[in-house]
Design a protein around this motif. Structure first.
Motif, PDB file in Angstrom:
ATOM      1  N   SER A 149       4.191   8.428   6.387  1.00  0.00           N
ATOM      2  CA  SER A 149       4.153   9.693   7.116  1.00  0.00           C
ATOM      3  C   SER A 149       3.334  10.730   6.366  1.00  0.00           C
ATOM      4  O   SER A 149       2.541  11.464   6.960  1.00  0.00           O
ATOM      5  N   LYS A 150       3.505  10.782   5.042  1.00  0.00           N
ATOM      6  CA  LYS A 150       2.722  11.722   4.236  1.00  0.00           C
ATOM      7  C   LYS A 150       1.235  11.369   4.265  1.00  0.00           C
ATOM      8  O   LYS A 150       0.377  12.255   4.341  1.00  0.00           O
ATOM      9  N   MET A 151       0.933  10.084   4.218  1.00  0.00           N
ATOM     10  CA  MET A 151      -0.464   9.650   4.253  1.00  0.00           C
ATOM     11  C   MET A 151      -1.114  10.018   5.587  1.00  0.00           C
ATOM     12  O   MET A 151      -2.238  10.523   5.613  1.00  0.00           O
ATOM     13  N   LYS A 206      -0.228  12.381   7.623  1.00  0.00           N
ATOM     14  CA  LYS A 206      -0.369  13.843   7.694  1.00  0.00           C
ATOM     15  C   LYS A 206      -1.614  14.281   6.935  1.00  0.00           C
ATOM     16  O   LYS A 206      -2.370  15.131   7.411  1.00  0.00           O
ATOM     17  N   LYS A 207      -1.850  13.698   5.768  1.00  0.00           N
ATOM     18  CA  LYS A 207      -3.060  14.026   4.985  1.00  0.00           C
ATOM     19  C   LYS A 207      -4.320  13.673   5.772  1.00  0.00           C
ATOM     20  O   LYS A 207      -5.283  14.443   5.787  1.00  0.00           O
ATOM     21  N   LEU A 208      -4.307  12.523   6.431  1.00  0.00           N
ATOM     22  CA  LEU A 208      -5.474  12.125   7.230  1.00  0.00           C
ATOM     23  C   LEU A 208      -5.683  13.063   8.413  1.00  0.00           C
ATOM     24  O   LEU A 208      -6.826  13.407   8.752  1.00  0.00           O
ATOM     25  N   ARG A 209      -4.596  13.499   9.034  1.00  0.00           N
ATOM     26  CA  ARG A 209      -4.733  14.468  10.131  1.00  0.00           C
ATOM     27  C   ARG A 209      -5.331  15.771   9.622  1.00  0.00           C
ATOM     28  O   ARG A 209      -6.160  16.388  10.292  1.00  0.00           O
ATOM     29  N   ILE A 214       0.838  -1.201   0.000  1.00  0.00           N
ATOM     30  CA  ILE A 214       0.000   0.000   0.000  1.00  0.00           C
ATOM     31  C   ILE A 214       0.870   1.247   0.000  1.00  0.00           C
ATOM     32  O   ILE A 214       0.559   2.242  -0.646  1.00  0.00           O
ATOM     33  N   ALA A 215       1.966   1.204   0.739  1.00  0.00           N
ATOM     34  CA  ALA A 215       2.909   2.314   0.798  1.00  0.00           C
ATOM     35  C   ALA A 215       4.297   1.780   0.505  1.00  0.00           C
ATOM     36  O   ALA A 215       4.651   0.687   0.932  1.00  0.00           O
TER      37      ALA A 215
END
Length: 185
Positions: free
Chosen positions: A14-16, A18-21, A6-7
């Protein structure tokens, strides 16, 4: 997620996250603007010894984590807690007179003498347990490395309690709904 393809790397994860946050932050911001996050009334109690992060339900009693100095906290209480609400706190002196003169019923618990006040039956154990849970979540997510990251993690915890748990499909259903709103295709 890396093993499942998936990643590709921890940087991607970490980028994913951050996007969810940011999705949670935006949804919570919209909710706050829409509702004002007013709490209180005849059956609600809050404790003003910690920072407000969410709601802990115990029967019909909604408890709130609040904290900070008197100069910072009193405006937050008057902005978000309905007049006439009952507020339960420790016996920190600066709050005693201020809260009652502002129209709140204010009870205190003397922690050096008992856990449950023998007169009014108030206690802060639910709040203390909730705060411990929140601190453990932030520590586990390594969310306390910077002030900005700590605020983001606390916002996600707040999102979970204000929005995630109240959605008919639970937190995952609410997250998917908020992702669709944030990233319209």
């Amino acid at each position: 997620m890396i093993q499942d393809g998936i990643a590709g790397s921890s940087a991607t994860l970490s980028k994913m996250t951050k996007k969810l946050r940011m999705v949670c932050k935006k949804a919570l911001g919209n909710y706050k603007r829409k509702t004002g996050q007013f709490v209180g009334g005849r059956t609600d109690m809050g404790e003003e010894e910690l920072t407000k992060h969410g709601e802990e339900k115990s029967g019909s009693l909604a408890s709130w984590l609040l904290g900070g100095s008197r100069n910072n906290l009193i405006p937050v209480i008057t902005r978000h807690v309905r007049r006439g609400s009952t507020i339960l706190s420790d016996e920190w002196r600066p709050y005693r007179r201020a809260l009652t003169t502002l129209g709140y019923t204010h009870y205190t618990v003397n922690h050096s003498r008992w856990f449950v006040d023998p007169v009014h039956g108030g206690h802060t154990q639910n709040i203390e347990r909730a705060w411990s849970t929140y601190k453990n979540q932030v520590w586990r997510l390594r969310g306390n490395r910077t002030e900005k990251l700590l605020k983001e993690h606390l916002t996600c915890i707040e999102w979970t309690y204000w929005l995630g748990h109240n959605h008919r499909d639970g937190p995952l259903g609410r997250l998917l709904k908020d992702i669709r709103r944030r990233y319209r295709v």
